[in-house]
Design a protein around this motif. Structure first.
Motif, PDB file in Angstrom:
ATOM      1  N   SER A 126       0.828  -1.202   0.000  1.00 48.24           N
ATOM      2  CA  SER A 126       0.000   0.000   0.000  1.00 48.24           C
ATOM      3  C   SER A 126       0.866   1.258   0.000  1.00 48.24           C
ATOM      4  O   SER A 126       1.935   1.298   0.600  1.00 48.24           O
ATOM      5  N   ASN A 127       0.388   2.275  -0.722  1.00 46.43           N
ATOM      6  CA  ASN A 127       1.070   3.572  -0.850  1.00 46.43           C
ATOM      7  C   ASN A 127       2.399   3.479  -1.581  1.00 46.43           C
ATOM      8  O   ASN A 127       3.277   4.332  -1.396  1.00 46.43           O
ATOM      9  N   ASP A 169      -5.467   6.207  -9.614  1.00 49.30           N
ATOM     10  CA  ASP A 169      -5.908   7.573  -9.928  1.00 49.30           C
ATOM     11  C   ASP A 169      -6.157   7.756 -11.420  1.00 49.30           C
ATOM     12  O   ASP A 169      -7.021   8.547 -11.816  1.00 49.30           O
ATOM     13  N   GLN A 175      -3.368  -0.755  -1.873  1.00 48.65           N
ATOM     14  CA  GLN A 175      -4.186   0.448  -1.799  1.00 48.65           C
ATOM     15  C   GLN A 175      -3.346   1.696  -2.069  1.00 48.65           C
ATOM     16  O   GLN A 175      -2.144   1.725  -1.840  1.00 48.65           O
ATOM     17  N   CYS A 176      -4.031   2.745  -2.560  1.00 45.48           N
ATOM     18  CA  CYS A 176      -3.430   4.078  -2.731  1.00 45.48           C
ATOM     19  C   CYS A 176      -2.229   4.053  -3.664  1.00 45.48           C
ATOM     20  O   CYS A 176      -1.159   4.588  -3.338  1.00 45.48           O
ATOM     21  N   TRP A 177      -2.384   3.440  -4.824  1.00 41.48           N
ATOM     22  CA  TRP A 177      -1.365   3.494  -5.866  1.00 41.48           C
ATOM     23  C   TRP A 177      -1.705   4.602  -6.855  1.00 41.48           C
ATOM     24  O   TRP A 177      -2.901   4.860  -7.113  1.00 41.48           O
TER      25      TRP A 177
END
Length: 471
Positions: free
Chosen positions: A278-279, A309, A303-305
């Protein structure tokens, strides 16, 4: 600053328990439990400003039963003090030394025996890699190691002089040893690091099963490969908040584009079942396909790659795309276990997602799933929303009138609009809905709820609303 022994006495009341008595007062004495002779198995002394161990003989007497030790956020700086503490806790299995300033050199104490310690937490201690390597030699049964927030930019384990000067492929390692680096070159973080970076091959540590590197500044997967080589039985690897840009090295990406070689991101992680990325800074679906090749991976967090986006889809659609590309994953981003129904739905959705894409944009997984499910037809886009405007017959007294009504209006809104038509205040008005097809079976249905929308009554053109006045 107190020693560990003094912190124990402050918390558990060791020492002289005789109380001074004011003889001028009349007192009633209640028998007290005797003071503890030893501390509990779970010993928590975090944020106590401890900087030293204390008297060895007293520690040995009081701490012989400790199994879990939490010394986080103290003032320990000298590893000799740490070893002095642990040497009097022969049963200890878990130690947390996070937020102590323990980045300095480690000298192996003699004699030393710590054959029960299975979990060691060294988050935000700034311990250098050569210190980590020394600890690994001292702890033969260690299974879980936490090295988060230590400002690492490279993994300076399992390195050779060639690694420090530029990456060169080493010979096949002997049994029980890990390879020297075959990936990117690096710059060491300190002169002490550099001194230890030019060591010979490091023996593999087969006992380590869980490793946490959260929040370090490692950006190249080639550095993580060192971890896999050194810990061949690794089952859980946490790399959250590490700015990894890809799951392959730049050299392998070049080879891949030239079709000269296939990158093996999973080569050193044959037993890995849990991976947290994640991240990360990953921005390419190819890295998802690389994750699918990890042979034992079942639990994954991505998550949050940046990739998400730029992905033109909802969160549910992204989950389906991931499930379809990752056939071995059972738990994704901490959700429920992926069942056979969800997986089949995801795979079918994946096929339809790429139906309108050029064939050159379709990943290999698309053709694998077409071989399983066939080439599916696109789903028919059916609009199930109610017709917005319908013609309703309004009856009040002896008068009936047909009017067009917006079914998204509420009952109270409809009443306010009927006021000037029927001459009844909205507060005194009652409405009854009549379904044209169920008039004889169902009769009238009073529209009691002021904020209920008209479409919830399944109103259609041709239906009737009767207006009445409250008495």
């Amino acid at each position: 600053m107190p020693t560990l022994l003094e912190a124990l006495e402050n918390k558990y009341g060791f020492g002289d328990h005789r109380e001074k008595i004011d003889e001028t007062l009349v007192s009633i004495f209640v028998p007290k439990l005797p003071p503890r002779l030893s501390v509990p198995e779970l010993l928590i002394l975090n944020d106590c400003n401890i900087d030293k161990a204390g008297k060895p003989e007293d520690l040995r007497q009081k701490c012989c039963t400790v199994k879990e030790l939490d010394l986080a956020q103290n003032k320990l700086e000298d590893w000799d003090e740490v070893f002095g503490i642990l040497s009097h806790m022969p049963r200890v299995e878990f130690v947390n030394l996070s937020l102590n300033r323990l980045g300095g050199p480690i000298e192996i104490p003699q004699p030393w025996k710590m054959d029960r310690l299975r979990s060691l937490v060294l988050n935000n201690t700034k311990l250098e890699w050569y210190g980590v390597e020394t600890l690994l030699q001292l702890l033969p049964v260690l299974e879980e190691l936490h090295l988060s927030l230590n400002d690492y930019t490279h993994v300076l384990l399992d390195t050779t002089e060639e690694d420090a000067n530029g990456c060169q492929t080493a010979e096949e390692p002997a049994s029980g040893e890990s390879e020297s680096c075959q990936c990117s070159s690096f710059s060491t973080q300190s002169s002490q690091d550099k001194k230890h970076a030019v060591c010979k091959k490091t023996e593999a540590h087969h006992g380590i099963k869980k490793l946490h590197l959260t929040g370090n500044h490692i950006s190249e997967w080639s550095e993580i490969c060192r971890v896999g080589r050194l810990f061949p039985n690794l089952e859980a690897l946490v790399l959250a908040d590490c700015p990894l840009r890809s799951l392959t090295s730049a050299q392998n990406e070049t080879n891949e584009s030239n079709s000269a070689a296939t990158p093996n991101s999973h080569e050193h992680f044959k037993t890995l079942t849990l991976l947290n990325l994640s991240n990360a800074k990953i921005n390419n679906w190819d890295d998802i396909d690389r994750l699918a090749k990890f042979p034992a991976l079942k639990n994954l967090r991505v998550q949050c790659w940046p990739l998400w986006d730029k992905c033109d889809s909802t969160e549910h659609e992204r989950r389906q795309l991931l499930i379809a590309r990752l056939p071995k994953i059972n738990i994704l981003n901490g959700g429920d276990v992926i069942g056979p129904v969800e997986r089949e739905d995801a795979e079918r959705s994946f096929i339809r997602y790429y139906l309108d894409k050029p064939e050159s944009d379709r990943p290999e997984r698309y053709f694998e799933l077409v071989a399983v499910h066939g080439k599916l037809d696109p789903l028919v886009n059916i609009d199930l929303r109610p017709e917005r405007r319908v013609k309703i017959t309004f009856t009040y007294g002896e008068t009936s009138e047909e009017r067009t009504v917006d079914v998204y209006r509420t009952v109270v809104d409809l009443k306010s609009r009927l006021e000037r038509i029927v001459g009844i205040p909205a507060a005194k008005m009652r409405l009854f809905y009549v379904d044209q097809d169920l008039r004889d079976l169902q009769g009238l249905e009073e529209m009691r709820y002021p904020h209920k929308r008209l479409y919830s009554y399944n109103i259609r053109s041709g239906d009737e609303i009767i207006v009445d006045q409250k008495h």
